[in-house]
Design an enzyme around this catalytic site. Structure first.
Site, PDB file in Angstrom:
ATOM      1  N   LYS A  62       0.734  -1.162   0.053  1.00  0.00           N
ATOM      2  CA  LYS A  62      -0.130  -0.066   0.063  1.00  0.00           C
ATOM      3  C   LYS A  62       0.776   1.408  -0.039  1.00  0.00           C
ATOM      4  O   LYS A  62       0.611   2.171   0.854  1.00  0.00           O
ATOM      5  CB  LYS A  62      -1.033  -0.012   1.348  1.00  0.00           C
ATOM      6  CG  LYS A  62      -2.093  -1.117   0.929  1.00  0.00           C
ATOM      7  CD  LYS A  62      -3.111  -0.913   1.985  1.00  0.00           C
ATOM      8  CE  LYS A  62      -4.251  -1.915   1.724  1.00  0.00           C
ATOM      9  NZ  LYS A  62      -4.064  -3.380   2.214  1.00  0.00           N
ATOM     10  N   SER A 117     -12.289  -2.077   0.888  1.00  0.00           N
ATOM     11  CA  SER A 117     -13.741  -2.995   1.294  1.00  0.00           C
ATOM     12  C   SER A 117     -14.279  -2.190   2.550  1.00  0.00           C
ATOM     13  O   SER A 117     -15.452  -2.736   2.630  1.00  0.00           O
ATOM     14  CB  SER A 117     -13.132  -4.280   1.345  1.00  0.00           C
ATOM     15  OG  SER A 117     -12.254  -4.077   2.289  1.00  0.00           O
ATOM     16  N   GLN A 177     -15.540 -10.074   6.141  1.00  0.00           N
ATOM     17  CA  GLN A 177     -15.897  -8.932   6.034  1.00  0.00           C
ATOM     18  C   GLN A 177     -17.165  -8.529   5.573  1.00  0.00           C
ATOM     19  O   GLN A 177     -17.654  -7.430   5.177  1.00  0.00           O
ATOM     20  CB  GLN A 177     -14.914  -8.077   5.072  1.00  0.00           C
ATOM     21  CG  GLN A 177     -13.371  -8.008   5.560  1.00  0.00           C
ATOM     22  CD  GLN A 177     -12.664  -6.947   4.777  1.00  0.00           C
ATOM     23  OE1 GLN A 177     -12.810  -6.092   4.323  1.00  0.00           O
ATOM     24  NE2 GLN A 177     -11.441  -7.473   4.929  1.00  0.00           N
ATOM     25  N   ALA A 196     -18.165 -14.463  -2.239  1.00  0.00           N
ATOM     26  CA  ALA A 196     -17.049 -14.748  -3.536  1.00  0.00           C
ATOM     27  C   ALA A 196     -17.992 -14.624  -4.683  1.00  0.00           C
ATOM     28  O   ALA A 196     -17.571 -14.034  -6.040  1.00  0.00           O
ATOM     29  CB  ALA A 196     -16.254 -16.042  -3.270  1.00  0.00           C
ATOM     30  N   LYS A 197     -19.137 -15.497  -4.776  1.00  0.00           N
ATOM     31  CA  LYS A 197     -19.957 -15.366  -5.967  1.00  0.00           C
ATOM     32  C   LYS A 197     -20.503 -14.148  -6.596  1.00  0.00           C
ATOM     33  O   LYS A 197     -20.296 -13.709  -7.616  1.00  0.00           O
ATOM     34  CB  LYS A 197     -21.063 -16.536  -5.632  1.00  0.00           C
ATOM     35  CG  LYS A 197     -22.076 -16.726  -6.877  1.00  0.00           C
ATOM     36  CD  LYS A 197     -23.089 -17.847  -6.367  1.00  0.00           C
ATOM     37  CE  LYS A 197     -24.183 -17.315  -6.031  1.00  0.00           C
ATOM     38  NZ  LYS A 197     -25.246 -18.090  -5.330  1.00  0.00           N
TER      39      LYS A 197
HETATM   40  P1  BMP Z   1      -9.683 -11.118   5.091  1.00  0.00           P
HETATM   41  O1  BMP Z   1     -10.137 -12.211   3.930  1.00  0.00           O
HETATM   42  O2  BMP Z   1      -9.175 -11.910   6.174  1.00  0.00           O
HETATM   43  O3  BMP Z   1     -10.712 -10.249   5.389  1.00  0.00           O
HETATM   44  O4  BMP Z   1      -8.474 -10.403   4.249  1.00  0.00           O
HETATM   45  C1  BMP Z   1      -8.543  -9.457   3.375  1.00  0.00           C
HETATM   46  C2  BMP Z   1      -7.143  -9.086   2.965  1.00  0.00           C
HETATM   47  O5  BMP Z   1      -7.283  -8.147   2.125  1.00  0.00           O
HETATM   48  C3  BMP Z   1      -6.230  -8.567   4.010  1.00  0.00           C
HETATM   49  O6  BMP Z   1      -5.045  -8.673   3.748  1.00  0.00           O
HETATM   50  C4  BMP Z   1      -6.550  -7.112   3.714  1.00  0.00           C
HETATM   51  O7  BMP Z   1      -5.447  -6.127   4.408  1.00  0.00           O
HETATM   52  C5  BMP Z   1      -6.708  -6.755   2.495  1.00  0.00           C
HETATM   53  N1  BMP Z   1      -7.394  -5.689   1.965  1.00  0.00           N
HETATM   54  C6  BMP Z   1      -8.590  -5.558   2.325  1.00  0.00           C
HETATM   55  O8  BMP Z   1      -9.262  -6.162   3.251  1.00  0.00           O
HETATM   56  N2  BMP Z   1      -9.313  -4.649   1.816  1.00  0.00           N
HETATM   57  C7  BMP Z   1      -9.189  -3.702   0.927  1.00  0.00           C
HETATM   58  O9  BMP Z   1      -9.782  -2.766   0.357  1.00  0.00           O
HETATM   59  C8  BMP Z   1      -7.635  -3.811   0.555  1.00  0.00           C
HETATM   60  C9  BMP Z   1      -6.927  -4.724   0.839  1.00  0.00           C
HETATM   61  O10 BMP Z   1      -5.655  -4.940   0.612  1.00  0.00           O
END
Ligand code: BMP
Length: 259
Positions: A88, A144, A214, A218-219
């Protein structure tokens, strides 16, 4: 505009292994040996179901870039995967460049950067370095989490036209203009994935994090236009990471086939 080495590699791997899953290996064990061993064990178990390994800064801070991280990247390459550093990057050019050089030297094939810093004296140095070395740069277009609305989601005056535009759409256009190797758009903002896809027209792949824990699906992310899904906790915190990776892989592939 031809396919860059990184874009071509991840595309070939995902076609060969029939998977669109990028594993985010965000483990946080304090003990270095435990951490390193767990990373390798999980990677080994899920490698048939992923196309890339993404590492984050906490992991790189805890382990040694020149030793454990290099070793982990070599293992990923042995499995035929590509590797992404979730850097980032968000600084001025010489600092961005010095950081990128260290990650690329350690063996990362691509890194994630923030377009908020702009091109001139921001990310220009990183794109040049990546292009010389056949590495990739992936840009954040819309994150996200909820607070992403305060930055990526805001409406701004486009300095080129003087008109009001959504910030993330301007970032998507920059990804095209800068020949980025990918963009990140959260799976929790499906309509943003679709609008980004409309701008990128398949020329720059969309990486979507935010599935499962979060709240994203996926689908649905794939149906909205995501090319790759970034998955972390749903895999590495599962009682059976291999099975979880396989199941997310299957969900993404069947959504792609129906698209
Ligand atoms: P998780 O599937 O455990 O929520 O992890 C998501 C991964 O994607 C983490 O490494 C996080 O830092 C990264 N990420 C995110 O969740 N949202 C974003 O907008 C950008 C990311 O890089």
């Amino acid at each position: 505009m031809g396919l860059s080495t990184f874009k071509r590699s991840i595309n070939q791997i995902s076609e060969r292994l029939k998977t669109r899953i990028v594993l985010a290996l965000d483990l946080t064990d304090h003990d270095r040996t435990t951490l390193s061993t767990r990373c390798i064990d999980i990677l080994e178990g899920v490698s048939p179901y992923i196309c890339a390994l993404k590492l984050n800064r906490p992991l790189v801070l805890r382990l040694c870039l020149d030793r454990e991280i290099k070793n982990l990247l070599e293992r990923a390459h042995d499995f035929g995967l590509v590797t992404i550093m979730d850097a980032k990057l968000n600084d001025v050019a010489h600092t961005n460049l010095a950081t990128a050089v260290q990650y690329f030297d350690a063996g990362f094939d691509a890194l994630i950067a923030s377009p908020f810093v702009g091109w001139d004296g921001g990310l220009d140095s990183v794109f040049r370095e990546a292009s010389t070395r056949g590495k990739g740069v992936i840009l954040l277009v819309h994150m996200s989490h909820k607070g992403a609305a305060e930055g990526y989601g805001q409406t701004v005056i486009d300095i080129k036209t003087g008109r009001e535009r959504p910030q993330f759409m301007i970032f998507a256009e920059k990804a095209l203009a800068w020949d980025a190797d990918g963009v990140v758009v959260g799976a929790t903002h499906l309509e943003k994935i679709t609008s980004t896809r409309a701008i990128l027209q398949g020329k720059v792949p969309i990486y979507s994090p935010g599935i499962a824990v979060q709240g994203g699906s996926a689908k649905e992310a794939v149906k909205a236009g995501a090319d790759y899904l970034i998955a972390g906790r749903a895999i590495y915190n599962s009682t059976n990471p291999t099975e979880s990776a396989r199941s997310i892989r299957d969900e993404a592939i069947s959504a792609l086939e129906r698209n």
